[in-house]
Write an enzyme that holds these catalytic residues in place. Structure first.
Site, PDB file in Angstrom:
ATOM      1  N   PHE A   1       0.814  -1.210   0.000  1.00 53.27           N
ATOM      2  CA  PHE A   1       0.000   0.000   0.000  1.00 53.27           C
ATOM      3  C   PHE A   1       0.853   1.268   0.000  1.00 53.27           C
ATOM      4  O   PHE A   1       0.481   2.279   0.561  1.00 53.27           O
ATOM      5  CB  PHE A   1      -0.984   0.008   1.181  1.00 53.27           C
ATOM      6  CG  PHE A   1      -1.801  -1.243   1.277  1.00 53.27           C
ATOM      7  CD1 PHE A   1      -2.732  -1.571   0.300  1.00 53.27           C
ATOM      8  CD2 PHE A   1      -1.611  -2.121   2.340  1.00 53.27           C
ATOM      9  CE1 PHE A   1      -3.478  -2.740   0.386  1.00 53.27           C
ATOM     10  CE2 PHE A   1      -2.354  -3.290   2.426  1.00 53.27           C
ATOM     11  CZ  PHE A   1      -3.289  -3.596   1.441  1.00 53.27           C
ATOM     12  N   ARG A   2       2.038   1.170  -0.613  1.00 56.15           N
ATOM     13  CA  ARG A   2       2.991   2.283  -0.714  1.00 56.15           C
ATOM     14  C   ARG A   2       3.477   2.768   0.657  1.00 56.15           C
ATOM     15  O   ARG A   2       3.941   3.908   0.799  1.00 56.15           O
ATOM     16  CB  ARG A   2       2.403   3.427  -1.550  1.00 56.15           C
ATOM     17  CG  ARG A   2       2.036   2.977  -2.966  1.00 56.15           C
ATOM     18  CD  ARG A   2       1.776   4.114  -3.906  1.00 56.15           C
ATOM     19  NE  ARG A   2       2.911   5.003  -4.099  1.00 56.15           N
ATOM     20  CZ  ARG A   2       3.987   4.736  -4.849  1.00 56.15           C
ATOM     21  NH1 ARG A   2       4.094   3.575  -5.467  1.00 56.15           N
ATOM     22  NH2 ARG A   2       4.926   5.618  -4.968  1.00 56.15           N
ATOM     23  N   LEU A   3       3.381   1.911   1.655  1.00 55.63           N
ATOM     24  CA  LEU A   3       3.916   2.238   2.978  1.00 55.63           C
ATOM     25  C   LEU A   3       5.357   1.723   3.034  1.00 55.63           C
ATOM     26  O   LEU A   3       5.683   0.759   3.718  1.00 55.63           O
ATOM     27  CB  LEU A   3       3.038   1.621   4.076  1.00 55.63           C
ATOM     28  CG  LEU A   3       1.588   2.106   4.070  1.00 55.63           C
ATOM     29  CD1 LEU A   3       0.785   1.400   5.147  1.00 55.63           C
ATOM     30  CD2 LEU A   3       1.543   3.625   4.261  1.00 55.63           C
TER      31      LEU A   3
END
Length: 198
Positions: A174-176
């Protein structure tokens, strides 16, 4: 900001780089080199990492090329490794200095003869009218050196980027993403380490 006097980012880079050499084909040693001229106008290109240790990251080029000229005007540069198969990236910033002549000589002697002759023949970054210009110069230097040793030209050698910042970036769901920044401390006695928001 955490301070870890014994935290050595070169050890982590070594682990990631060895992983890239096993999984990232071809050219795990390919890195973007960004330089800027005296007016601050940036330029980026891909070069190959030839060695690294706690002194810094070394690449070789024609000193009279565009990148060589820019480093003569502005000695600060940045490197970026992107290993797609690993979903990892390393960003490195710092001052660049020339490696000593003996180190450049040693590396030049290890290169294939064709690459040695190419270093003499190419007036890198300068205009040519056609491919024949280059082929003619290769033929001239091939004849000049015959079967003898090809010495390193004075206009060709190594640069070492001495990092003051090294950032390790790893892909997250999640682009974390995971980002860890090593910065040389004010006394140059170690590295400050920070986690960064993605």
């Amino acid at each position: 900001m955490g301070h870890e006097a014994h935290a050595v980012p070169f050890d982590l880079f070594d682990v990631w780089f060895n992983d890239a050499k096993n999984k990232e084909k071809p050219y795990p040693d390919a890195m973007t080199l960004a330089t800027a001229d005296a007016q601050g106008r940036p330029s980026a290109r891909i070069v190959l990492l030839k060695e690294f240790d706690q002194r810094g990251f070394v690449f070789y080029t024609n000193y009279e090329s565009r990148k060589g000229s820019q480093l003569g005007e502005n000695s600060f540069a940045a490197l970026c490794f992107h290993w797609k198969s690993l979903e990892k990236c390393v960003r490195i910033e710092g001052a660049v200095t020339r490696v000593d002549a003996a180190e450049s000589d040693e590396y030049f002697a290890s290169r294939p003869r064709g690459s040695q002759l190419g270093a003499w023949a190419s007036t890198q970054s300068r205009a040519m009218t056609g491919r024949f210009d280059l082929e003619k110069r290769v033929a001239e230097f091939t004849a000049k050196f015959g079967l003898g040793k090809v010495p390193r030209p004075e206009h060709w050698g190594g640069f070492r980027l001495v990092p003051d910042r090294i950032e390790f970036w790893a892909e997250g769901k999640f682009r974390l993403h995971d980002r860890q920044l090593y910065s040389r401390d004010a006394n140059d006695a170690g590295w400050d380490v920070q986690k960064l928001f993605p």
